[in-house]
Write a protein that holds these residues in place. Structure first.
Motif, PDB file in Angstrom:
ATOM      1  N   SER A 162       0.846  -1.191   0.000  1.00 17.92           N
ATOM      2  CA  SER A 162       0.000   0.000   0.000  1.00 17.92           C
ATOM      3  C   SER A 162       0.882   1.241   0.000  1.00 17.92           C
ATOM      4  O   SER A 162       2.041   1.205   0.423  1.00 17.92           O
ATOM      5  N   GLN A 163       0.296   2.322  -0.472  1.00 23.52           N
ATOM      6  CA  GLN A 163       0.957   3.619  -0.425  1.00 23.52           C
ATOM      7  C   GLN A 163       0.434   4.486   0.726  1.00 23.52           C
ATOM      8  O   GLN A 163       0.958   5.566   0.979  1.00 23.52           O
ATOM      9  N   ASP A 164      -0.617   4.013   1.396  1.00 25.78           N
ATOM     10  CA  ASP A 164      -1.244   4.822   2.447  1.00 25.78           C
ATOM     11  C   ASP A 164      -1.002   4.238   3.832  1.00 25.78           C
ATOM     12  O   ASP A 164      -1.931   4.047   4.617  1.00 25.78           O
ATOM     13  N   TRP A 165       0.257   3.931   4.132  1.00 22.92           N
ATOM     14  CA  TRP A 165       0.593   3.437   5.462  1.00 22.92           C
ATOM     15  C   TRP A 165       0.317   4.520   6.504  1.00 22.92           C
ATOM     16  O   TRP A 165       0.634   5.690   6.310  1.00 22.92           O
ATOM     17  N   GLN A 166      -0.267   4.134   7.615  1.00 24.50           N
ATOM     18  CA  GLN A 166      -0.452   5.030   8.749  1.00 24.50           C
ATOM     19  C   GLN A 166       0.559   4.667   9.831  1.00 24.50           C
ATOM     20  O   GLN A 166       1.026   3.537   9.896  1.00 24.50           O
TER      21      GLN A 166
ATOM     22  N   ILE B 143       4.626   1.465  15.218  1.00 23.09           N
ATOM     23  CA  ILE B 143       3.675   0.627  14.492  1.00 23.09           C
ATOM     24  C   ILE B 143       3.224   1.347  13.229  1.00 23.09           C
ATOM     25  O   ILE B 143       2.915   2.543  13.257  1.00 23.09           O
ATOM     26  N   GLN B 144       3.206   0.611  12.116  1.00 26.56           N
ATOM     27  CA  GLN B 144       2.650   1.114  10.866  1.00 26.56           C
ATOM     28  C   GLN B 144       1.579   0.139  10.397  1.00 26.56           C
ATOM     29  O   GLN B 144       1.692  -1.065  10.631  1.00 26.56           O
ATOM     30  N   TRP B 145       0.559   0.650   9.708  1.00 26.13           N
ATOM     31  CA  TRP B 145      -0.517  -0.237   9.269  1.00 26.13           C
ATOM     32  C   TRP B 145      -1.297   0.392   8.125  1.00 26.13           C
ATOM     33  O   TRP B 145      -1.246   1.611   7.910  1.00 26.13           O
ATOM     34  N   PHE B 146      -2.006  -0.448   7.396  1.00 23.47           N
ATOM     35  CA  PHE B 146      -3.040   0.007   6.478  1.00 23.47           C
ATOM     36  C   PHE B 146      -4.173  -1.015   6.519  1.00 23.47           C
ATOM     37  O   PHE B 146      -3.998  -2.138   6.990  1.00 23.47           O
ATOM     38  N   CYS B 147      -5.344  -0.609   6.077  1.00 21.85           N
ATOM     39  CA  CYS B 147      -6.558  -1.397   6.242  1.00 21.85           C
ATOM     40  C   CYS B 147      -7.147  -1.789   4.893  1.00 21.85           C
ATOM     41  O   CYS B 147      -7.063  -1.025   3.924  1.00 21.85           O
ATOM     42  N   ARG B 148      -7.722  -2.977   4.834  1.00 24.74           N
ATOM     43  CA  ARG B 148      -8.432  -3.439   3.651  1.00 24.74           C
ATOM     44  C   ARG B 148      -9.712  -4.156   4.095  1.00 24.74           C
ATOM     45  O   ARG B 148      -9.686  -4.952   5.037  1.00 24.74           O
TER      46      ARG B 148
ATOM     47  N   GLY C  53     -17.714 -14.411   4.600  1.00 29.86           N
ATOM     48  CA  GLY C  53     -18.366 -13.140   4.888  1.00 29.86           C
ATOM     49  C   GLY C  53     -17.389 -11.984   4.789  1.00 29.86           C
ATOM     50  O   GLY C  53     -16.223 -12.152   4.412  1.00 29.86           O
ATOM     51  N   SER C  54     -17.860 -10.802   5.141  1.00 28.84           N
ATOM     52  CA  SER C  54     -17.025  -9.596   5.075  1.00 28.84           C
ATOM     53  C   SER C  54     -16.117  -9.525   6.299  1.00 28.84           C
ATOM     54  O   SER C  54     -16.544  -9.789   7.423  1.00 28.84           O
ATOM     55  N   GLU C  55     -14.875  -9.132   6.075  1.00 26.13           N
ATOM     56  CA  GLU C  55     -13.901  -8.986   7.151  1.00 26.13           C
ATOM     57  C   GLU C  55     -13.088  -7.723   6.936  1.00 26.13           C
ATOM     58  O   GLU C  55     -12.911  -7.259   5.809  1.00 26.13           O
ATOM     59  N   ARG C  56     -12.608  -7.174   8.024  1.00 29.54           N
ATOM     60  CA  ARG C  56     -11.688  -6.034   7.960  1.00 29.54           C
ATOM     61  C   ARG C  56     -10.299  -6.526   8.330  1.00 29.54           C
ATOM     62  O   ARG C  56     -10.098  -7.059   9.429  1.00 29.54           O
ATOM     63  N   TRP C  57      -9.367  -6.369   7.419  1.00 28.72           N
ATOM     64  CA  TRP C  57      -7.988  -6.793   7.646  1.00 28.72           C
ATOM     65  C   TRP C  57      -7.118  -5.561   7.859  1.00 28.72           C
ATOM     66  O   TRP C  57      -7.161  -4.604   7.061  1.00 28.72           O
ATOM     67  N   VAL C  58      -6.329  -5.591   8.909  1.00 31.64           N
ATOM     68  CA  VAL C  58      -5.345  -4.550   9.163  1.00 31.64           C
ATOM     69  C   VAL C  58      -3.963  -5.178   9.016  1.00 31.64           C
ATOM     70  O   VAL C  58      -3.618  -6.110   9.742  1.00 31.64           O
ATOM     71  N   ILE C  59      -3.227  -4.690   8.024  1.00 33.23           N
ATOM     72  CA  ILE C  59      -1.879  -5.207   7.767  1.00 33.23           C
ATOM     73  C   ILE C  59      -0.910  -4.374   8.590  1.00 33.23           C
ATOM     74  O   ILE C  59      -0.844  -3.144   8.431  1.00 33.23           O
ATOM     75  N   VAL C  60      -0.159  -5.021   9.458  1.00 32.30           N
ATOM     76  CA  VAL C  60       0.628  -4.341  10.486  1.00 32.30           C
ATOM     77  C   VAL C  60       2.111  -4.623  10.293  1.00 32.30           C
ATOM     78  O   VAL C  60       2.503  -5.738   9.900  1.00 32.30           O
ATOM     79  N   ARG C  61       2.893  -3.597  10.585  1.00 33.26           N
ATOM     80  CA  ARG C  61       4.350  -3.763  10.607  1.00 33.26           C
ATOM     81  C   ARG C  61       4.882  -2.956  11.782  1.00 33.26           C
ATOM     82  O   ARG C  61       4.580  -1.777  11.909  1.00 33.26           O
ATOM     83  N   THR C  62       5.643  -3.610  12.646  1.00 36.02           N
ATOM     84  CA  THR C  62       6.190  -2.928  13.820  1.00 36.02           C
ATOM     85  C   THR C  62       7.710  -2.844  13.710  1.00 36.02           C
ATOM     86  O   THR C  62       8.338  -3.562  12.922  1.00 36.02           O
ATOM     87  N   THR C  63       8.285  -1.975  14.512  1.00 35.23           N
ATOM     88  CA  THR C  63       9.750  -1.849  14.534  1.00 35.23           C
ATOM     89  C   THR C  63      10.386  -3.168  14.953  1.00 35.23           C
ATOM     90  O   THR C  63      11.389  -3.602  14.373  1.00 35.23           O
TER      91      THR C  63
END
Length: 424
Positions: free
Chosen positions: A137-141, A148-153, A160-170
């Motif tokens: 993603s280009q929209d890392w928060q 902690i950095q993350w973006f959501c999909r 069913g529908s799910e919310r995935w948060v892709i996470v990257r930590t130091t």
């Protein structure tokens, strides 16, 4: 009466066994071999399904399991059992947090159908997970402290529908970088050996040499680069040294290759490997924000801390010898009851310290408002009772009770103060 069937299909009655006894017998756990996290595959084992509260890590649910139980089956059954008990007690709905042992399409389908809110790590082996991680993603928060950095999909999946948060930590980046560097070193040495063995071969034509190189390069990591030259070695007819003007009758072809590491690609791969996916069926970020979702998942260590308590050598569980499954089940209950008392006392003491804005000294004599009960128990070691008996009275005196002990007892409540003040 209860009974069974023999090989001929005839009913065989078992006198003396009631239906309740037969049901209890079939409900016992199997002490058997299974996957051992302590790497003791030589020992038989049993397993525990343990659930704790988010606040205070207080045990909420216990179930003994066979030694070879599957997480995907046992964890789902535990969640469904807890939810049933909470609904019968008219308790507030809970959000269940588990690792990727519970995550699978059938399990998530059942939880969604039951209206159970869940948070789980998503296995990176699924096609959808690989696609999301590869795309990035280009929209890392980023969190305020930058750890902690993350973006959501939002994902539309068969369950069913799910919310995935892709996470990257130091911390995960550092682990991935160190792990990948070790992998790079081993892979580079391995491919250098392969290239050397290839260079010792001679081929009848250039095409054969290039085909052999292509076969050798199958499975090469993307962050390794192989640079090669094709050398032609002339061959002459006859024996001995050929004349200067003699033309070669044929050629033999050799591949000479060198292996280098593409460091930018290694860094790219390390960042990808540092990512993990936290999923939930709570789609509204207003109810559970992305950062709260990640924080809630990372705080699931309470269960692991509970298991560390149960496995601690100081707990002395290994000194108790029991062999019957029903006694092992009873021992499990006693162990978790001890954990319950330990966690409740710890939670009460920490809450009272926070309310009164007080601290006690820790192991290195620094003030802390979050002591462990293990340290508190050690603080109370050495306290003794002196019993004084005279002809007219009997007196009990508590020795070596210092100010820190009195503070802890006062925070825990009057009942604890009374225990350490038996003479009033």
């Amino acid at each position: 009466m209860s009974g069974a069937y023999n090989g001929a299909g005839e009913r065989v009655e078992e006198p003396g066994k009631t239906a309740e006894a037969m049901e209890a017998q079939t409900a016992l756990i199997a002490i058997t071999y299974g996957y051992s996290r302590d790497h003791r595959e030589d020992l038989k084992q049993w397993m525990l399904a343990l659930a704790t509260t988010h606040d205070g890590d207080v045990p909420l649910f216990l179930q003994t399991l066979d030694g070879n139980s599957s997480d995907k089956v046992s964890l789902l059954a535990a969640v469904m059992a807890i939810q049933k008990q909470l609904r019968e007690a008219d308790a507030e709905p809970s959000v269940y947090v588990a690792d990727n042992g519970i995550y699978s399409e059938p399990n998530m389908r059942q939880l969604n159908a039951a209206g159970i809110k869940w948070i789980s790590r998503v296995s990176e082996t699924s096609t959808e997970a690989k696609t999301v991680l590869q795309a990035g993603s280009q929209d890392w928060q980023r969190s305020e402290d930058g750890s902690i950095q993350w973006f959501c999909r939002e994902m539309e999946l068969p369950q069913g529908s799910e919310r995935w948060v892709i996470v990257r930590t130091t911390a995960s980046e550092q682990r991935a970088q160190a792990s990948l560097q070790r992998q790079v070193s081993r892979a580079q040495a391995s491919w250098e050996r392969k290239c050397w063995h290839l260079s010792t071969r001679r081929f009848a034509c250039e095409t054969d040499a290039r085909v052999a190189l292509e076969l050798e390069l199958k499975g090469k990591p993307t962050w390794l680069e192989v640079h090669h030259d094709v050398l032609a070695h002339p061959r002459h007819a006859g024996k001995g040294r050929p004349r200067k003007e003699a033309s070669p009758t044929t050629y033999q072809w050799q591949i000479v290759a060198t292996v280098t590491v593409n460091q930018p690609r290694v860094d790219e791969e390390a960042l990808r490997k540092a990512c993990f996916i936290v999923g939930t069926n709570e789609l509204e970020s207003a109810a559970l924000s992305d950062q709260e979702l990640v924080a809630t998942y990372k705080e699931q260590g309470g269960v692991e801390r509970g298991f560390r308590f149960l496995k601690d050598p100081l707990f002395l569980a290994s000194s108790v010898t029991v062999s019957k499954p029903e006694r092992i089940i009873a021992l499990s209950l006693i162990m978790v009851l001890c954990l319950l008392v330990y966690r409740l006392a710890e939670y009460r003491l920490r809450a009272r310290l926070a309310e009164t804005e007080q601290t006690i000294p820790d192991q290195v004599q620094k003030p802390t408002a979050r002591p462990t009960m293990r340290w508190v128990f050690q603080c109370f070691e050495g306290i003794e009772l002196l019993h004084v008996q005279t002809s007219t009275a009997s007196l009990t005196i508590v020795l070596r009770l210092e100010s820190v002990h009195r503070l802890i007892l006062a925070l825990l409540g009057p009942l604890y103060e009374k225990i350490y003040n038996p003479s009033g």
